[in-house]
Write an enzyme that holds these catalytic residues in place. Sequence first.
Site, PDB file in Angstrom:
ATOM      1  N   HIS A 120     -24.632   8.540  10.815  1.00  0.00           N
ATOM      2  CA  HIS A 120     -25.980   8.326  10.291  1.00  0.00           C
ATOM      3  C   HIS A 120     -27.002   8.483  11.393  1.00  0.00           C
ATOM      4  O   HIS A 120     -26.678   8.494  12.587  1.00  0.00           O
ATOM      5  CB  HIS A 120     -26.094   6.940   9.645  1.00  0.00           C
ATOM      6  CG  HIS A 120     -25.869   5.792  10.587  1.00  0.00           C
ATOM      7  ND1 HIS A 120     -26.848   5.291  11.400  1.00  0.00           N
ATOM      8  CD2 HIS A 120     -24.757   5.045  10.849  1.00  0.00           C
ATOM      9  CE1 HIS A 120     -26.379   4.286  12.115  1.00  0.00           C
ATOM     10  NE2 HIS A 120     -25.104   4.121  11.804  1.00  0.00           N
ATOM     11  N   CYS A 133     -20.113   2.712  14.031  1.00  0.00           N
ATOM     12  CA  CYS A 133     -20.559   3.946  13.390  1.00  0.00           C
ATOM     13  C   CYS A 133     -20.871   5.023  14.427  1.00  0.00           C
ATOM     14  O   CYS A 133     -20.926   4.778  15.625  1.00  0.00           O
ATOM     15  CB  CYS A 133     -21.791   3.690  12.529  1.00  0.00           C
ATOM     16  SG  CYS A 133     -21.441   2.922  10.933  1.00  0.00           S
TER      17      CYS A 133
END
Length: 234
Positions: A120, A133
């Site tokens: 992301h 992440c």
Amino acid sequence: MAENPLSSRAWWKGDGVVGKPRIVINLSTQRVQYYKGKELVGVSPISSGRESHGTVTGSYRILDKDIDHRSSLFGSYVDKEGNLVQGDVDTRTDPAPPGTKYLGANMRYFMRIVGGIGMHEGYLPGYPASHGCIRLPTKMAAIFFKETPTGTPVEIMGESALAATESEIPIGVDKITDVASPETKRDVKKKSKEPLKGQPKTTVRRAVVDASKPSWFKWTRRPPRGATIYLSEE
């Protein structure tokens, strides 16, 4: 098109290129490589999980996508007016102060890889710093999100402890200049390593915010097939 030596940290030349997409994430070099078929069409720096939240390695696939995703675990507690009361919270261990509500961390262009881990948009401080992440610069996150269907294979390899320190890339940055501090240069030399095959050699740069551009990315023209688009392109 000749490669721009000032923009080798992030580039894309996959528009119009055919072939099934495949993503390779190297934690040691803090780079992601994007392939269509056997052709390398994109490279981007990343920030993976920090020491206490290491990013898992292995072979996975993109499970789902959410362009305006927010974290259900990490974020902030805010008051009724939306003012910050407590930041950098983990909802599993940090109770909400009275009169506050939880606001999940913004994770735009989210593509889930395994569990709560995905790729992301995010702030890249120049070293592994996420909760697991894979953070990407805004422009590259938007490109990857647009080009990647669910089911795309993702391979994660390497070890983030081996990553060299680079200069930061704030959210929304479109321009990177080829300037590094002496401290950063020494650190990179100390931890030097060979890049993945086909990947430009790592060069440290200082990110510069272009105030004339918004903090989001949107294509206005579709480049010809194979045109190389650099993160520093104006």
